[in-house]
Design an enzyme around this catalytic site. Structure first.
Site, PDB file in Angstrom:
ATOM      1  CB  VAL A 115      -0.957   0.019   1.211  1.00  0.00           C
ATOM      2  CG1 VAL A 115      -2.008  -1.066   1.081  1.00  0.00           C
ATOM      3  CG2 VAL A 115      -0.197  -0.128   2.515  1.00  0.00           C
ATOM      4  CB  SER A 116       0.444   4.519  -1.549  1.00  0.00           C
ATOM      5  OG  SER A 116       0.237   3.905  -2.803  1.00  0.00           O
ATOM      6  CB  THR A 117       0.004   6.300   2.986  1.00  0.00           C
ATOM      7  OG1 THR A 117      -1.342   5.836   3.178  1.00  0.00           O
ATOM      8  CG2 THR A 117       0.074   7.145   1.724  1.00  0.00           C
ATOM      9  CD  GLN A 137      -3.370   3.709   0.842  1.00  0.00           C
ATOM     10  OE1 GLN A 137      -2.215   3.460   0.521  1.00  0.00           O
ATOM     11  NE2 GLN A 137      -4.297   4.039  -0.026  1.00  0.00           N
TER      12      GLN A 137
END
Length: 321
Positions: free
Chosen positions: A21-23, A26
């Site tokens: 996931v990007s962050t 998340q």
């Protein structure tokens, strides 16, 4: 019914999942559930932007995956930041005898259909690169016709915030490139350091077709240690040895870096490196190599005693990352 000329399915040893996931806000739970439902017993999770090259979890996974394993992701965008990056990862897997599968895309490199889809992606990537290059040239030409200079105006004006942003971007690219190339040079460093000097390691790497300087290699290893990708022991000071021991440490380093070399192959490598024998000659004999390896072994270096025609002795296990 399978086609008569269809290739037999390749053996699969284990399914290895990768969820990203990007962050930090998340969660990877939904991806992990799908990967477990697909049969993945081992799942690696990572938090990182899709545009970032720095993927330490993925880099570690790529070093550990073995022949017959299958790297599984839920979607292609969870693994790669671009088509070219995806093709690079799959090529690396193929060299290790491993395969790749995306649950929601028609990509499974253990099947003929999946390999065909991969070839289509390769053609798309080549077209994409050509179109981007064409658009970039056209945009620069139009801007210059309007009197605009190419490049970052903030850097031209020496704005501090622009300089900081450019420096951070360069660092991201640098660590990403280090991680991507680590499989070609880090194993040799792990086998030789810290028992051997940086100079010896550089000489061995460069003879393998690479291009390193002592400072460049030290900086790269220090950075991987700082990122917790490499073991801190690699940057410890190597033991001091008398100048006459240089040949001994160099021969031991060659044998440790490539345990499959025979005494005669090590001798041939020393001749290609234009190293003089202990007596100043240009031609190396297997017996001279063996004498130096015997000396290295007596001093505690991790080299066994090979016979003239056999494989060079294997070093002790490389230190884990």
């Amino acid at each position: 019914m399978a086609a008569p000329n269809a290739s037999p399915p390749r053996p699969i040893r284990g399914l290895v999942g990768y969820a990203r996931v990007s962050t930090e806000d998340q969660a990877t739970d939904a991806q992990v559930d799908e990967l477990r439902a697909a049969g993945c017993r081992t799942i690696h999770r990572e938090h990182g932007s899709g545009a970032s090259r720095a993927r330490p979890v993925l880099a570690r996974l790529m070093r550990e995956i073995g022949a017959g394993d299958v790297l599984v992701v839920v979607r292609l965008d969870r693994l790669a930041r671009s088509v070219s990056h995806l093709l690079s990862v799959i090529e690396d897997l193929e060299t290790r005898g491993a395969h790749f599968r995306s649950l929601r895309d028609p990509i499974d490199t253990s099947t003929p259909q999946g390999m065909f889809s991969l070839q289509v992606l390769g053609a798309v990537a080549q077209l994409e690169r050509a179109l981007i290059a064409e658009r970039t040239k056209a945009g620069m030409k139009a801007a210059m016709a309007r009197g605009k200079l190419p490049g970052n105006p903030g850097l031209r004006e020496h704005r501090p915030e622009a300089i900081r942003a450019a420096s951070a971007a360069r660092q991201q690219v640098y660590i990403g490139d280090l991680i991507a190339s680590a499989s070609t040079w880090l194993p040799t460093v792990q086998r030789m350091r810290p028992q051997h000097s940086w100079d010896d390691v550089v000489r061995v790497l460069n003879h393998q077709g690479q291009s390193w300087t002592i400072e460049k290699l030290r900086r790269a290893v220090h950075r991987l240690v700082r990122e917790k990708i490499a073991a801190p022991e690699l940057i410890k000071r190597s033991p001091r040895r008398p100048p006459q021991d240089r040949l001994m440490t160099l021969v031991a380093g060659i044998a440790i870096a490539d345990p499959n070399l025979s005494l005669r192959e090590i001798a041939a490598q020393l001749e290609r490196m234009r190293e003089r024998t202990p007596r100043g000659g240009r031609q190396w004999a297997a017996s001279s190599v063996k004498a130096l390896l015997d000396q290295a072994r007596r001093l505690g270096l991790a080299v066994h005693d090979p016979a003239p025609g056999s494989l060079a002795g294997r070093a002790t296990a490389a230190e884990p990352l």
